[in-house]
Write a protein that holds these residues in place. Sequence first.
Motif, PDB file in Angstrom:
ATOM      1  N   LEU A 101      -6.824 -30.997  89.474  1.00  0.00           N
ATOM      2  CA  LEU A 101      -8.105 -31.325  89.237  1.00  0.00           C
ATOM      3  C   LEU A 101      -8.080 -32.371  88.029  1.00  0.00           C
ATOM      4  O   LEU A 101      -7.607 -32.253  86.869  1.00  0.00           O
ATOM      5  N   PHE A 102      -8.861 -33.648  88.408  1.00  0.00           N
ATOM      6  CA  PHE A 102      -8.754 -34.535  87.470  1.00  0.00           C
ATOM      7  C   PHE A 102     -10.482 -34.752  86.985  1.00  0.00           C
ATOM      8  O   PHE A 102     -11.256 -34.648  87.840  1.00  0.00           O
ATOM      9  N   LYS A 103     -10.514 -34.964  85.775  1.00  0.00           N
ATOM     10  CA  LYS A 103     -11.987 -35.528  85.316  1.00  0.00           C
ATOM     11  C   LYS A 103     -11.772 -36.610  84.936  1.00  0.00           C
ATOM     12  O   LYS A 103     -11.066 -37.064  83.788  1.00  0.00           O
ATOM     13  N   ASP A 104     -12.672 -37.869  85.147  1.00  0.00           N
ATOM     14  CA  ASP A 104     -12.632 -39.268  84.932  1.00  0.00           C
ATOM     15  C   ASP A 104     -11.279 -39.710  84.635  1.00  0.00           C
ATOM     16  O   ASP A 104     -10.787 -40.412  83.746  1.00  0.00           O
ATOM     17  N   GLY A 105     -10.269 -39.352  85.695  1.00  0.00           N
ATOM     18  CA  GLY A 105      -9.055 -40.089  85.674  1.00  0.00           C
ATOM     19  C   GLY A 105      -7.991 -39.255  84.895  1.00  0.00           C
ATOM     20  O   GLY A 105      -6.740 -39.388  84.713  1.00  0.00           O
ATOM     21  N   GLU A 106      -8.445 -38.054  83.997  1.00  0.00           N
ATOM     22  CA  GLU A 106      -7.650 -37.401  83.236  1.00  0.00           C
ATOM     23  C   GLU A 106      -7.245 -35.692  83.891  1.00  0.00           C
ATOM     24  O   GLU A 106      -8.284 -35.347  84.508  1.00  0.00           O
ATOM     25  N   LEU A 107      -5.988 -35.586  83.789  1.00  0.00           N
ATOM     26  CA  LEU A 107      -5.689 -34.287  84.514  1.00  0.00           C
ATOM     27  C   LEU A 107      -6.163 -32.997  83.532  1.00  0.00           C
ATOM     28  O   LEU A 107      -5.887 -33.152  82.262  1.00  0.00           O
ATOM     29  N   VAL A 108      -6.969 -32.031  84.027  1.00  0.00           N
ATOM     30  CA  VAL A 108      -7.714 -31.263  83.461  1.00  0.00           C
ATOM     31  C   VAL A 108      -7.167 -29.791  83.819  1.00  0.00           C
ATOM     32  O   VAL A 108      -7.319 -28.800  83.109  1.00  0.00           O
TER      33      VAL A 108
END
Length: 136
Positions: A101-108
């Motif tokens: 899951l990515f949020k705004d391009g960052e792996l979270v």
Amino acid sequence: MYPADLVKPMKEELTSIGFEELQSAEAVDQAIQQEGTTLVVVNSVCGCAASNARPGAKMSLENSKKPSHLATVFAGVDKEATEKARAHMVPFPPSSPCMALFKDGELVHMLERHHIEGRPAEMIAENLKDAYNEYC
């Protein structure tokens, strides 16, 4: 590489419910860099993908909060796209199936194969739902 006829139904199990099939490195970059949250499933032909990963991904979408975008690459078929997706998943080692899951391009959030193999689809779905509730 696996024959197209063999993997077609495995791909359709996700694309039929709204996952975008990514077949190039550029498509992966575009999908992950979108604003919002993106779930990327690295699909595969293995048994744990069929019995646990794909059903778990489907069940996870039965939640009030969901990713903005759904995407999938297929290990052993879409080599360039899979390599690019895995590059975005560093520091986690390559595995398939896996879900990120990515949020705004960052792996979270990351589910590696060892989080999927041997676990029921319901447990995988709950893990993803917890991540959606936190990040989506």
